[in-house]
Design a protein around this motif. Structure first.
Motif, PDB file in Angstrom:
ATOM      1  N   ALA A  28      -4.985   3.680  -9.389  1.00 52.59           N
ATOM      2  CA  ALA A  28      -5.758   4.816  -8.860  1.00 52.59           C
ATOM      3  C   ALA A  28      -5.778   5.977  -9.845  1.00 52.59           C
ATOM      4  O   ALA A  28      -6.816   6.646 -10.024  1.00 52.59           O
ATOM      5  CB  ALA A  28      -5.163   5.256  -7.522  1.00 52.59           C
ATOM      6  N   LEU A  29      -4.656   6.221 -10.508  1.00 53.72           N
ATOM      7  CA  LEU A  29      -4.606   7.294 -11.507  1.00 53.72           C
ATOM      8  C   LEU A  29      -5.526   6.977 -12.683  1.00 53.72           C
ATOM      9  O   LEU A  29      -6.207   7.867 -13.213  1.00 53.72           O
ATOM     10  CB  LEU A  29      -3.166   7.474 -12.004  1.00 53.72           C
ATOM     11  CG  LEU A  29      -2.197   8.156 -11.029  1.00 53.72           C
ATOM     12  CD1 LEU A  29      -0.764   7.982 -11.506  1.00 53.72           C
ATOM     13  CD2 LEU A  29      -2.541   9.642 -10.893  1.00 53.72           C
ATOM     14  N   PRO A  40      -0.289   8.017   0.720  1.00 60.20           N
ATOM     15  CA  PRO A  40      -1.140   8.921  -0.063  1.00 60.20           C
ATOM     16  C   PRO A  40      -0.369  10.150  -0.526  1.00 60.20           C
ATOM     17  O   PRO A  40       0.521  10.635   0.150  1.00 60.20           O
ATOM     18  CB  PRO A  40      -2.257   9.292   0.914  1.00 60.20           C
ATOM     19  CG  PRO A  40      -1.666   9.054   2.269  1.00 60.20           C
ATOM     20  CD  PRO A  40      -0.725   7.911   2.115  1.00 60.20           C
ATOM     21  N   GLN A  41      -0.728  10.662  -1.710  1.00 56.35           N
ATOM     22  CA  GLN A  41      -0.106  11.864  -2.273  1.00 56.35           C
ATOM     23  C   GLN A  41      -1.190  12.934  -2.437  1.00 56.35           C
ATOM     24  O   GLN A  41      -2.374  12.628  -2.551  1.00 56.35           O
ATOM     25  CB  GLN A  41       0.540  11.541  -3.617  1.00 56.35           C
ATOM     26  CG  GLN A  41       1.605  10.448  -3.539  1.00 56.35           C
ATOM     27  CD  GLN A  41       2.837  10.885  -2.778  1.00 56.35           C
ATOM     28  OE1 GLN A  41       3.209  12.068  -2.832  1.00 56.35           O
ATOM     29  NE2 GLN A  41       3.462   9.978  -2.058  1.00 56.35           N
ATOM     30  N   ARG A  94       1.167  12.362  -7.427  1.00 61.68           N
ATOM     31  CA  ARG A  94       0.838  10.936  -7.501  1.00 61.68           C
ATOM     32  C   ARG A  94       1.453  10.292  -8.745  1.00 61.68           C
ATOM     33  O   ARG A  94       1.963   9.171  -8.706  1.00 61.68           O
ATOM     34  CB  ARG A  94      -0.680  10.745  -7.489  1.00 61.68           C
ATOM     35  CG  ARG A  94      -1.310  11.095  -6.146  1.00 61.68           C
ATOM     36  CD  ARG A  94      -2.788  11.388  -6.271  1.00 61.68           C
ATOM     37  NE  ARG A  94      -3.518  10.289  -6.884  1.00 61.68           N
ATOM     38  CZ  ARG A  94      -4.732  10.414  -7.438  1.00 61.68           C
ATOM     39  NH1 ARG A  94      -5.321  11.610  -7.441  1.00 61.68           N
ATOM     40  NH2 ARG A  94      -5.328   9.360  -7.964  1.00 61.68           N
ATOM     41  N   ALA A 102       5.187   9.963  -8.164  1.00 65.40           N
ATOM     42  CA  ALA A 102       5.487   8.855  -7.253  1.00 65.40           C
ATOM     43  C   ALA A 102       5.383   7.516  -7.977  1.00 65.40           C
ATOM     44  O   ALA A 102       6.212   6.615  -7.791  1.00 65.40           O
ATOM     45  CB  ALA A 102       4.534   8.888  -6.061  1.00 65.40           C
ATOM     46  N   ALA A 103       4.345   7.380  -8.818  1.00 63.77           N
ATOM     47  CA  ALA A 103       4.183   6.147  -9.593  1.00 63.77           C
ATOM     48  C   ALA A 103       5.345   5.975 -10.564  1.00 63.77           C
ATOM     49  O   ALA A 103       5.868   4.866 -10.738  1.00 63.77           O
ATOM     50  CB  ALA A 103       2.855   6.164 -10.350  1.00 63.77           C
ATOM     51  N   GLN A 152       0.839  -1.199   0.000  1.00 67.71           N
ATOM     52  CA  GLN A 152       0.000   0.000   0.000  1.00 67.71           C
ATOM     53  C   GLN A 152       0.876   1.251   0.000  1.00 67.71           C
ATOM     54  O   GLN A 152       1.682   1.453   0.913  1.00 67.71           O
ATOM     55  CB  GLN A 152      -0.901   0.005   1.239  1.00 67.71           C
ATOM     56  CG  GLN A 152      -1.947  -1.098   1.220  1.00 67.71           C
ATOM     57  CD  GLN A 152      -2.888  -0.955   0.050  1.00 67.71           C
ATOM     58  OE1 GLN A 152      -3.268   0.161  -0.324  1.00 67.71           O
ATOM     59  NE2 GLN A 152      -3.275  -2.065  -0.542  1.00 67.71           N
ATOM     60  N   PRO A 153       0.756   2.132  -1.027  1.00 69.92           N
ATOM     61  CA  PRO A 153       1.590   3.330  -1.085  1.00 69.92           C
ATOM     62  C   PRO A 153       1.078   4.419  -0.141  1.00 69.92           C
ATOM     63  O   PRO A 153      -0.088   4.439   0.240  1.00 69.92           O
ATOM     64  CB  PRO A 153       1.440   3.779  -2.545  1.00 69.92           C
ATOM     65  CG  PRO A 153       0.061   3.312  -2.917  1.00 69.92           C
ATOM     66  CD  PRO A 153      -0.158   2.022  -2.181  1.00 69.92           C
ATOM     67  N   LEU A 193      -0.706   2.739  -7.352  1.00 67.24           N
ATOM     68  CA  LEU A 193      -0.736   4.152  -7.721  1.00 67.24           C
ATOM     69  C   LEU A 193      -1.241   4.337  -9.144  1.00 67.24           C
ATOM     70  O   LEU A 193      -2.055   5.229  -9.426  1.00 67.24           O
ATOM     71  CB  LEU A 193       0.662   4.757  -7.578  1.00 67.24           C
ATOM     72  CG  LEU A 193       1.170   5.027  -6.148  1.00 67.24           C
ATOM     73  CD1 LEU A 193       2.651   5.360  -6.172  1.00 67.24           C
ATOM     74  CD2 LEU A 193       0.372   6.160  -5.513  1.00 67.24           C
ATOM     75  N   THR A 215       4.826  -1.186  -5.502  1.00 69.84           N
ATOM     76  CA  THR A 215       4.438   0.175  -5.122  1.00 69.84           C
ATOM     77  C   THR A 215       3.746   0.896  -6.270  1.00 69.84           C
ATOM     78  O   THR A 215       2.758   1.611  -6.071  1.00 69.84           O
ATOM     79  CB  THR A 215       5.682   0.979  -4.690  1.00 69.84           C
ATOM     80  OG1 THR A 215       6.287   0.314  -3.576  1.00 69.84           O
ATOM     81  CG2 THR A 215       5.310   2.400  -4.302  1.00 69.84           C
ATOM     82  N   ALA A 216       4.259   0.716  -7.486  1.00 71.28           N
ATOM     83  CA  ALA A 216       3.770   1.485  -8.626  1.00 71.28           C
ATOM     84  C   ALA A 216       2.356   1.097  -9.055  1.00 71.28           C
ATOM     85  O   ALA A 216       1.546   1.968  -9.405  1.00 71.28           O
ATOM     86  CB  ALA A 216       4.723   1.329  -9.801  1.00 71.28           C
TER      87      ALA A 216
END
Length: 672
Positions: free
Chosen positions: A53-54, A24-25, A31, A34-35, A21-22, A50, A46-47
């Motif tokens: 979600a994007l 939050p940005q 975001r 970070a991805a 779970q990353p 993210l 991690t990626a």
């Protein structure tokens, strides 16, 4: 042994990773950044959350360049985390949208092309993979071209043109031009050149390239990586082709091959060689060296032909066959992790045959019924995990017919523990009592499940010799009213109950059973079960000197000698000598252990002929010794009018172990 990460072996299946779970940005850009940072580090755990979600964010406009880049990276991460099918779909859609913007997205497009090319290569789609790699190469400059060049060199190593040589040489020039060339990267390019030259028959040129790679990699030191192990096995191959036998053994010993410290590698539950013939394009003289990557659960994650006497088509036929091999999970778990990623085998094609089993007509009848009933079963996928999944799905849905058929199939291929296998068989026997199912299906299933159960609770001695014990439970089953009224189930049960080589006290009963099946008018005249019984009776008559009777019984089968050699019952083994002189002296001196799966014909007089290795480990070490052992083997004599072969393409595995062997490779783990 220590591992060293190398891109040369990365063409194998992607490793799975647990999703994390990353944090939050705040903003969309943060975001995305970070991805991107995680993606650039190959940190898909991690990626991927993210990126998902994007993709779902309403502020990311569908069809925009950011949206398609996100889709491409999601696809790549899906592939890397073991979800290749979903990932490939995302990549293909994203690539189609990105290609018109090659000037803006050259890196993302090239990465997608390489990923799709690697997936195509894993399916042995040569032309499709090459098209993707060429497309990536057209967008890349200087050092960025290395990965695509490496993939092309691997893919075209068996082609007749110079594409592989040219690609490897370009990669070598690019690395050499760097201010501080990486010696291991240089070694890998020389390794690719060496392998390709060996496949072209240019042994001395290939060996010279491999020797250069060895020097760059630090020579024959004790601590080796997967790359070192592969290089040394390549050098062993080159030395053998150059007739430098002692050098070949030395390189092989320093690779760790033959020193795994576990006999479980030679005990695969499924280790079929590809068939010779027009479907594969393989001929009996064709040979290949195939490297495997074996999972801890016993599946082959990747198979790659490194050396072959033929074209790409022949090379992939060998690799494809090895990709279907399976080990029981408990056997795979005994193999050192380093060994499971570096094991190589020598393969040849199989001429088929191997004898008729009385179980075959029952299996064929059940399969035919299942197809006609359109059951939702993996009829064309002969792997036990697929059947296990089908079994569980059928039970959950209450589909008793599908569950019974699946449990019958599972009984023959289940690689779980004996307790799990028996539980599945017993569940199948309960289902076979259900009056709502067709009577013929129930009968056939009961015979096959009872037979498989007896094989587990009363195992035969499988060290080449065969037990003289039969299965009384099957003979009793044949007399039950429902089975006795079914000619196919009744006669199959009677034949499966018989030992291959009855002891004196059982011979009269065995003859009576064979005569009963051979004369059963409930079976068609040329039914395989009648043929099986007639052939065994003919053999018995001939062994007692009653040649006229043997000739009549053989004629009643309706089989030619050639057909008989392919499908007739395999004669029982009567003698074999695996003692003094069988273990090669040079293998013992270097501490090698291994196995050879051989194929051979059994002549009518019980002698073996046409001996050839179809699979062996380590390559080339024990082939001749296995031939010597099986050349001395003697089987029961069989009746053939022209004294031809009694059984063609019979297969046996000979294992070569050294009790208390101290020359075992051990993995040295890095200190944390």
């Amino acid at each position: 042994m220590r591992y060293r990460s190398t891109w040369l072996l990365s063409a194998f299946a992607p490793a799975a990773a647990a999703l994390a779970q990353p944090a939050p940005q705040n903003t969309l850009q943060q975001r995305f950044d970070a991805a991107t940072a995680a993606y650039d580090k190959d940190d898909c755990a991690t990626a991927l959350p993210l990126l998902d979600a994007l993709a779902a964010d309403p502020h990311v406009k569908p069809g925009s360049l950011p949206a398609v880049v996100i889709a491409a990276r999601r696809g790549a991460c899906q592939v890397r985390t073991g979800h290749a099918e979903q990932g490939e779909s995302l990549l293909l859609a994203a690539l189609a949208a990105m290609r018109p913007h090659a000037d803006q997205l050259p890196i993302d497009i090239a990465q997608a092309e390489i990923m799709l090319g690697t997936l195509a290569a894993s399916r042995w789609d040569h032309d499709g993979a090459l098209a993707h790699f060429d497309a990536a190469l057209a967008l890349q400059q200087d050092g960025a071209r290395s990965v695509a060049l490496q993939r092309i060199a691997l893919l075209t190593a068996f082609d007749s043109d110079n594409r592989s040589i040219d690609a490897a040489n370009e990669g070598l020039r690019l690395e050499t031009a760097k201010p501080a060339p990486d010696k291991i990267m240089l070694a890998q390019w020389h390794l690719l050149l060496g392998r390709t030259w060996l496949n072209r028959g240019q042994v001395k040129t290939g060996k010279a390239e491999l020797e250069t790679a060895l020097k760059l990699a630090g020579g024959l030191h004790d601590h080796i990586s997967a790359f070192d192990a592969g290089l040394r096995q390549d050098l062993a191959q080159a030395a053998l082709l150059d007739n430098q036998i002692e050098d070949a053994r030395r390189y092989m010993a320093y690779s760790g091959a033959g020193h795994a410290g576990s006999a479980s590698f030679g005990s695969a539950a499924d280790m079929d060689s590809p068939d010779c013939g027009p479907e594969t394009g393989l001929e009996p003289d064709d040979m290949a060296i195939v490297q495997l990557m074996i999972s801890e659960s016993g599946d082959v994650l990747g198979s790659q032909t490194l050396y072959s006497t033929g074209s790409y088509a022949k090379a992939q036929a060998f690799a494809r066959a090895a990709a279907s091999w399976r080990w029981k999970p408990e056997d795979a778990a005994k193999m050192p992790a380093f060994f499971r990623s570096t094991a190589r085998v020598e393969l040849r094609c199989s001429r088929g045959g191997g004898g008729l089993s009385p179980a075959a007509p029952l299996n064929e009848a059940i399969t035919a019924w299942a197809r006609q009933a359109a059951l939702a079963l993996p009829m064309n996928r002969q792997t036990w995990p697929a059947w296990l999944a089908a079994t569980d799905a059928a039970r959950q849905s209450g589909d008793k017919a599908s569950e019974l058929v699946a449990r019958v199939a599972m009984a023959d291929m289940d690689l779980r523990t004996d307790a799990d296998r028996l539980a599945s068989i017993d569940r199948g026997l309960v289902l076979a009592q259900d009056a709502a199912l067709p009577q013929a299906l129930r009968n056939q299933a009961r015979v096959l499940l009872t037979w498989q159960r007896e094989r587990i609770v009363q195992p035969e001695n499988r060290v080449i010799t065969r037990s003289g014990r039969g299965y009384p439970a099957l003979q009793t089953l044949a007399e039950e009213p429902a089975i006795a009224a079914d000619p196919l189930a009744r006669n199959a049960s009677l034949l499966l109950a018989l030992p291959m080589r009855p002891v004196a006290a059982d011979r009269a009963n065995a003859t009576a059973v064979l005569q009963r099946v051979a004369g059963d008018t409930g079976l068609p005249p040329r039914h395989p079960l009648r043929q099986f019984a007639l052939l065994r009776l003919a053999n018995d008559a001939a062994s007692k000197g009653r040649l006229d009777e043997a000739q009549r019984l053989f004629a009643d089968t309706g089989l030619s000698e050639e057909q008989c050699a392919l499908i007739g019952p395999k004669p029982a083994l009567t003698a074999i000598n695996t003692s003094a002189g069988a273990f090669p002296a040079d293998a013992a001196r270097w501490g090698f252990e291994g196995w050879v799966r051989s194929e051979y014909d059994i002549q009518a007089d019980g002698r073996t002929a046409a001996l050839r290795a179809v699979a062996s480990y380590p390559p080339f070490v024990f082939d001749k010794a296995a031939q010597t052992i099986l050349g001395r083997a003697r089987y029961q004599a069989s009746y053939r009018p022209e004294n031809g072969a009694a059984c063609s393409a019979n297969r046996e595995t000979i294992r070569f172990n050294i009790p208390g062997n101290l020359m075992v490779a051990k993995e040295i783990k890095k200190k944390s």
